[in-house]
Design an enzyme around this catalytic site. Structure first.
Site, PDB file in Angstrom:
ATOM      1  N   TYR A  38      41.036  31.872  49.506  1.00  8.39           N
ATOM      2  CA  TYR A  38      41.666  32.125  48.310  1.00  8.39           C
ATOM      3  C   TYR A  38      42.093  30.849  47.483  1.00  8.39           C
ATOM      4  CZ  TYR A  38      42.184  37.119  49.296  1.00  8.39           C
ATOM      5  OH  TYR A  38      42.158  38.410  49.490  1.00  8.39           O
TER       6      TYR A  38
ATOM      7  N   ASP B 299      44.584  43.354  44.777  1.00  9.17           N
ATOM      8  CA  ASP B 299      45.702  43.843  43.893  1.00  9.17           C
ATOM      9  C   ASP B 299      45.423  43.770  42.521  1.00  9.17           C
ATOM     10  OD1 ASP B 299      47.255  44.646  46.011  1.00  9.17           O
ATOM     11  OD2 ASP B 299      48.486  42.608  45.945  1.00  9.17           O
TER      12      ASP B 299
END
Lengths: 247, 247
Positions: free
Chosen positions: B112, B53
């Site tokens: 992540y 994003d």
């Protein structure tokens, strides 16, 4: 009666034209003075421990102001300043200082850090925060060159404006350090004072030694006003961090 | 015959509208495709391992392209791309891949990292690279909440677009880790796949637990399509880093 307040300030140097106030330029001092005016309504001069150039970062720059208003405790002043300053400038600490404290004249020394990324590709998150040097550097030679800089010397040969220092050009470097961690080279300079662009010129000379373009002897011979030998290089501002001001 | 090339790409997410190509938006994929066109003269589609994003950083995103031109070895392609890309995007590695390799479909998992700065003042150089949370967090409660997320679950309750995943909403989180170092909290999520905004929703829930606004039981009950209890929070994009894609 005005109270003297000491401020410890950190900033990302990238968006600013250095520390010192300049007409029509966006400087850290201007940002602080504007923020203080917004909060207190008064034009109050911010006295820094020293200037930093365009693009140079500070982890803990020091400054003082004289505050007439009794409305603000140092804690409230800090919170109010951080509420109006851009996030690229933060007041880390704020406390009452003795009336004779002066951010610049009381300083006993400063510690600077310089970061080099020595590998073919610079990671994007290090962009603007390290000097990118692709070709291999001889770290042992660099350490030797740095060791020559320690001690009390006439650093005129490592100043960008030689002879223009009212306080002379003799300074003492208490300690210099070079550490390698993977592609990262970190140099730390702890000294009683630094001439204009002195750290960046010392780093430049050290890197030239590491590249084999300057000899360690040349570095040692650069002290004093003697004729300079070999190339001269100012390391880019983006790799330089003012770490601490000692009082 | 076209050769398949694997690219490992790092980027600073701040200036980009995320990874995926969008009309009139500055995305990482668009920058890469523009750079490839400038170098090769051809419109070549870049296939990423997955989207990130707006504002999310990548230490090692993966992608592949099919290159017709024989003019470029992978090494030359890497150098040429880095010469025309902005410094906020770097191609870290570039090598020939098997024709059946697919950046997205061959991926076995992703790692992540999420960074939180938990102290009253955010240092300027951490601005845009961590979630700033001033109030103290209960790290032990957060660790407990995170431990509930490990394993194979229906993560529909941790997706921003529940039910719209063609591949279902069951995923396996192999490992979750939370480390505190001073004011820094670092969370690492290693999983076989992640739904839309899943990491940020897991971090949001974990932080709510650390603030005492959500119970660890609520987190565990959020799996599946069951009615959600307690508040829901999407952690800001700036603290999220795609660390690695596993193949």
């Amino acid at each position: 009666m005005a109270r003297r307040i000491k401020l410890v300030v950190a900033y990302d140097g990238a968006p600013f034209a250095g520390w010192q106030s300049q007409l029509h330029r966006n400087t850290v001092q201007d940002q602080l003075e504007d923020a203080i005016k917004r909060i207190t309504g008064s034009e109050i001069r911010v006295h820094g421990a020293g200037r930093t150039d365009t693009g140079v970062h500070a982890l803990a720059q020091c400054a003082h102001i004289d505050l007439d208003s009794q409305r603000f405790t140092p804690e409230r002043l800090q919170a109010a300043l951080n509420a109006v300053l851009p996030p690229t400038i933060r007041v880390l600490r704020c406390h009452a200082a003795a009336p004779e404290f002066h951010a610049r004249f009381s300083a006993k020394g400063k510690i600077y850090r310089y970061r080099v990324w020595n590998a073919p590709v610079l990671p994007p998150l290090e962009n603007g925060r390290a000097w990118h040097i692709s070709d291999p550097l001889n770290v042992e030679t660099m350490k030797l060159a740095l060791s020559k800089l320690e001690g009390r010397h006439d650093f005129a040969g490592f100043a960008a404006n030689r002879g223009k220092h009212t306080s002379g050009t003799v300074r003492t470097i208490r300690a210099v350090q070079l550490k390698r961690r993977g592609p990262f080279l970190t140099m730390v300079f702890d000294g009683d004072g630094f001439l204009y662009k002195m750290v960046r010129l010392m780093v430049g000379a050290t890197v030239l030694c590491g590249e084999g373009k300057l000899s360690v002897t040349d570095v040692a011979q650069r002290f004093g006003a003697a004729t300079r030998t070999g190339p001269r290089l100012v390391a880019p501002a983006c790799g330089l961090f003012l770490v601490r001001v000692r009082y």
